[in-house]
Design an enzyme around this catalytic site. Structure first.
Site, PDB file in Angstrom:
ATOM      1  N   GLY A  15     -75.296 -14.752   0.761  1.00 30.24           N
ATOM      2  CA  GLY A  15     -74.689 -14.112   1.936  1.00 30.24           C
ATOM      3  C   GLY A  15     -73.202 -13.976   1.678  1.00 30.24           C
ATOM      4  O   GLY A  15     -72.553 -14.957   1.298  1.00 30.24           O
ATOM      5  N   GLN A  53     -85.496 -12.214   2.125  1.00 30.53           N
ATOM      6  CA  GLN A  53     -84.576 -12.985   2.963  1.00 30.53           C
ATOM      7  C   GLN A  53     -84.907 -12.821   4.460  1.00 30.53           C
ATOM      8  O   GLN A  53     -84.673 -13.717   5.254  1.00 30.53           O
ATOM      9  CB  GLN A  53     -83.114 -12.547   2.737  1.00 30.53           C
ATOM     10  CG  GLN A  53     -82.528 -12.946   1.398  1.00 30.53           C
ATOM     11  CD  GLN A  53     -82.625 -11.831   0.380  1.00 30.53           C
ATOM     12  OE1 GLN A  53     -83.640 -11.129   0.328  1.00 30.53           O
ATOM     13  NE2 GLN A  53     -81.598 -11.652  -0.428  1.00 30.53           N
ATOM     14  N   ASP A 110     -72.025  -6.581   2.309  1.00 31.16           N
ATOM     15  CA  ASP A 110     -71.465  -7.363   1.204  1.00 31.16           C
ATOM     16  C   ASP A 110     -70.122  -6.803   0.763  1.00 31.16           C
ATOM     17  O   ASP A 110     -69.342  -7.513   0.128  1.00 31.16           O
ATOM     18  CB  ASP A 110     -72.458  -7.392   0.032  1.00 31.16           C
ATOM     19  CG  ASP A 110     -73.692  -8.173   0.408  1.00 31.16           C
ATOM     20  OD1 ASP A 110     -74.578  -7.615   1.075  1.00 31.16           O
ATOM     21  OD2 ASP A 110     -73.755  -9.379   0.072  1.00 31.16           O
TER      22      ASP A 110
END
Ligand SMILES: CSC[C@H]1O[C@H](OP(=O)(O)O)[C@H](O)[C@@H]1O
Length: 367
Positions: free
Chosen positions: A60, A207, A248
């Protein structure tokens, strides 16, 4: 976040050794064990922290940044020599290429450590890493409150549950706490709003199925796990009120790099006139780059993540099964880029902005 009666963060400094004021290790929740095994792991060296980032025990974007900062604190325990700290930063930077938070945190740590006397660097490193972690918690809580305002607007006039679709895991497990894309969901649920989350399983690392589902179940938030390919169908049938994802890396023009498959959700949302929001702490904005497709390095992970699947067998053991004929080739890009034109809003800790706002802010920063 709370698990039962206990509050947790995803990463924290361990206890100082006897006779020392400084921690000697970093504790992490090992996310590769979830949802079936909740285990805390002690990280004792910068090399071990780099490996924990690379193998996604911690993952993450914001958490990768905090983990890198704590990695530098571990490095400073090994040596306060500038050459060692520079080499440690390079080792951590090489662990994963896409989340800009990694570079951001390492640059901040080096800027803090190198100018001071070597004998002060270790204490300063642990303090700065703690500040980065604490700031992440504050930032993400603020994103939750900003996003809550958005969800209240979306729910206005609706007499039914608000259905939110999310991709991958951008919950508290992807950060030090609160999460980014899920922070507004937690805030809305805790404020008494009737919300439900469509959870993309998010192949190939799953995820969503493993981490987002686990998080939401722990908090008692209604959710439904779906295969990645079902999102467009649900949008066509009026089952989705908005999409909220994490990021990200976001360019200064509002292009959004996020887990592979995000771009396809944005296309489906655009085609169905469904708002597509990205929850972005400002350290995730890379002001140095303009074009996401051209300028953001996309991590290519092990093809075996595509050709195999791991899970809990009936006998309680974790098994890895092959999905493809032996010798099958597989490509495994871990991220994709959603162009700014498909992004409705970027939820930051300062408020929700549009991609054009980012362009204006960047212009003002240059003046
Ligand atoms: C809160 S940002 C989380 C962001 O990072 C994830 O990638 P990974 O699980 O590979 O670290 C995913 O792209 C999430 O949206």
């Amino acid at each position: 976040m709370k698990i039962g009666k206990q509050s947790w963060r995803t990463i924290w400094a361990g206890q100082p050794a006897s006779g020392s004021m400084l921690p000697q290790q970093v504790c992490i929740i090992d996310q590769t064990g979830l949802p079936h095994q909740f285990r805390v792991v002690e990280i004792d060296s910068v090399r071990q922290m780099a490996e924990a980032i690379r193998n996604m025990q911690v993952r993450g974007a914001p958490l990768i940044g905090a983990a890198a900062a704590y990695g530098m604190a571990l490095a400073s325990l090994e040596s306060d020599d500038e050459k060692h700290l520079q080499e440690s930063a390079r080792l951590l930077l090489a662990s994963r290429p896409t989340a800009v938070n990694l570079r951001w945190a390492l640059e901040r740590m080096l800027e803090r450590l190198l100018p001071v006397s070597p004998h002060l660097r270790c204490e300063y490193a642990w303090r700065e890493a703690g500040c980065i972690a604490d700031e992440d918690v504050v930032i993400n809580h603020a994103i939750g409150q900003q996003g809550l305002n958005l969800l209240r607007e979306l729910a206005r006039g609706k007499s039914r549950r608000l259905n939110i679709l999310t991709h991958c895991n951008a919950g508290w497990l992807a950060t030090v706490d609160w999460g980014t894309a899920l922070a507004p969901v937690y805030a809305a649920f805790d404020a008494g709003m009737d919300v439900h989350v469509w959870v993309d399983e998010t192949r190939p690392r799953n995820q969503g199925a493993s981490l987002t589902a686990w998080e939401l179940a722990q908090h008692g938030i209604p959710f439904t796990v779906i295969c990645d390919n079902a999102g467009g169908h649900l949008m066509q049938h009026g089952q989705v009120d908005c999409v909220i994802v994490g990021a990200d890396r976001v360019t200064r023009t509002g292009d959004v790099c996020n887990k592979i498959g995000t771009y396809l959700k944005a296309l489906a949302a655009f085609d169905n006139q469904i708002p597509f929001y990205v929850a972005v702490p400002t350290p995730t904005i890379d002001w140095r780059i303009e074009s996401g497709v051209r300028d953001i390095p996309i991590e290519e992970r092990d093809p075996r993540e595509v050709t195999t699947i791991s899970g809990l067998a009936d006998d309680g053991t974790v098994r890895t099964l092959s999905l493809t004929p032996a010798g099958s080739m597989a490509a495994n890009p871990a991220f994709d880029v959603t162009p700014a034109r498909l992004v409705t809003g970027i939820i930051t800790e300062h408020g929700c902005v549009t991609p054009n706002d980012l362009i204006r802010i960047h212009q003002e920063m240059k003046e």
